[in-house]
Enzyme design. Structure first.
Site: not given
Ligand code: IPM
Ligand code: MG
Length: 349
Positions: A139, A188, A220, A244, A248
């Site tokens: 990032y 990784k 993975d 990240d 999710d």
């Molecule tokens: C998160 C989001 C952010 C990230 C984006 C919106 C920049 O996906 O906080 O998980 O990737 O960190």
């Molecule tokens: Mg995210």
């Protein structure tokens, strides 16, 4: 106690869910005789509209003057065609960096009332914390475009220093001490040099924290293991990018990403608290967004930034009680509006 909280409502459903969370905060703070002052700051798409940039200096200064920051969400289709450095998401990255918030704590737990919403069979409950490194890695590495032999090329680089790995590692090990004393470090290392350094540093730390059960896992495999058996995990520590993605993925095991809060922390008590979901422009203004992730983020703020554990627990218990009563928003298959579910949570306090 007097709390000085900066609110960054942001874009899309951001204002709706932050309003809902401040109602809950107000009620619990009043009950326990605390005073709260809010300062609203602009960041993301709304700041682009107002100032032409996603993160004005006045927002950074305002955040630094506050005791803590509660954020809704940023971004939306309106700003999707802007160049990378002007996108609303830059505001989030800039805030994390400027406030030195290197540790992102993402608790992922399945409420027993929602076990039928978990896509896995035979899983009744689990409770994981993802500790994601937040101010380094891909990032924030060197990135850009060049002209190579075959024409235009683009690159993003993953860089981690021993210092960065060590401090996030310590956060994870310390966190595990307060929980089930198990840390899984995800990397990784079979491919990436930065992951090999990550693993070396984690192994060094593991020797210091002998009371903690430690293991490495390739990313993975970790993505697979989360779905195969989430109960094997307690604290997962990983890089910015892997964290990240895995957070999710893990969120879906709880029924909805609309439930998951997060805390971004650094070297001092000031933190940035936000739901892990985005600005959901598709449901913006409809009044149906699930405010629970933001409400639980506010609870994390009370506990981490202000040591108000009793007050935080009161919010968490209220949310759980409402879910137990079967009140659900649309993302969980229910028909409660944002206001209605907020009202139910307020009634519990
Ligand atoms: C998160 C989001 C952010 C990230 C984006 C919106 C920049 O996906 O906080 O998980 O990737 O960190
Ligand atoms: Mg995210």
């Amino acid at each position: 106690m007097k709390l000085n909280i900066a609110l960054i409502k942001g874009d899309g459903i951001g204002p709706e869910i932050v309003d809902s969370a401040t109602k809950v905060l107000n009620k619990v703070l009043e009950k326990y005789n605390h005073k709260v002052v809010y300062t609203e700051l602009l960041a993301g798409g709304c700041a682009i509209d107002e100032f032409g940039i996603p993160l004005p200096q006045s927002t950074i200064d305002g955040a630094l003057r506050s005791d803590s920051v509660l954020l809704g969400a940023v971004g939306g289709p309106k700003w999707d065609t802007l160049p990378g450095h002007l996108r609303p998401e830059r505001a989030l990255l800039g805030l994390r960096k400027e406030l030195g918030l290197y540790a992102n704590i993402r608790p992922v737990r399945l409420f027993s009332a929602l076990k039928d919403r978990c896509p896995l069979r035979n899983v009744d409950s689990f409770d994981i914390v993802i500790v994601r490194e937040l101010t380094g890695g891909m990032y924030f590495g060197k990135s850009g475009r060049t002209i190579g032999e075959n024409g235009e090329e683009a690159y993003d680089t993953e860089t981690y220093s021993v210092m960065e790995i060590e401090r996030i590692g310590r956060t994870a090990f310390e966190y595990a001490r307060k929980r089930r004393k198990k840390v899984t470090s995800v990397d990784k290392a079979n491919v990436l040099e930065s992951s090999r350094l990550w693993r070396e540093v984690m192994h060094r730390l593991a020797k210091e924290y002998r009371d903690i059960e430690y293991g490495d896992m390739l990313v993975d495999n970790a993505a697979m293991q989360l779905i195969r058996n989430p109960l094997q995990f307690d604290v997962i520590v990983t890089s910015n990018m892997f964290g990240d993605i895995l957070s999710d993925e893990a969120s879906q095991l709880t029924g909805s990403i609309g439930l998951l809060p997060s805390a971004s922390l650094g070297g001092c008590k000031r933190g940035l608290y936000e739901p892990i979901h985005g600005s959901a422009p598709d449901i913006m203004g409809k009044g149906i967004a699930n405010p629970i992730a933001t409400i639980l983020s506010a609870a994390m703020m009370l506990s981490y930034s202000f040591n108000l554990d009793k007050e935080a627990k009161e919010i968490e218990d209220a949310v759980e009680a409402v879910l137990n009563q079967g009140y659900l928003t649309a993302d969980l298959g229910g028909n409660m509006t944002t206001d209605e579910i907020t009202e139910k949570i307020l009634e519990q306090i």
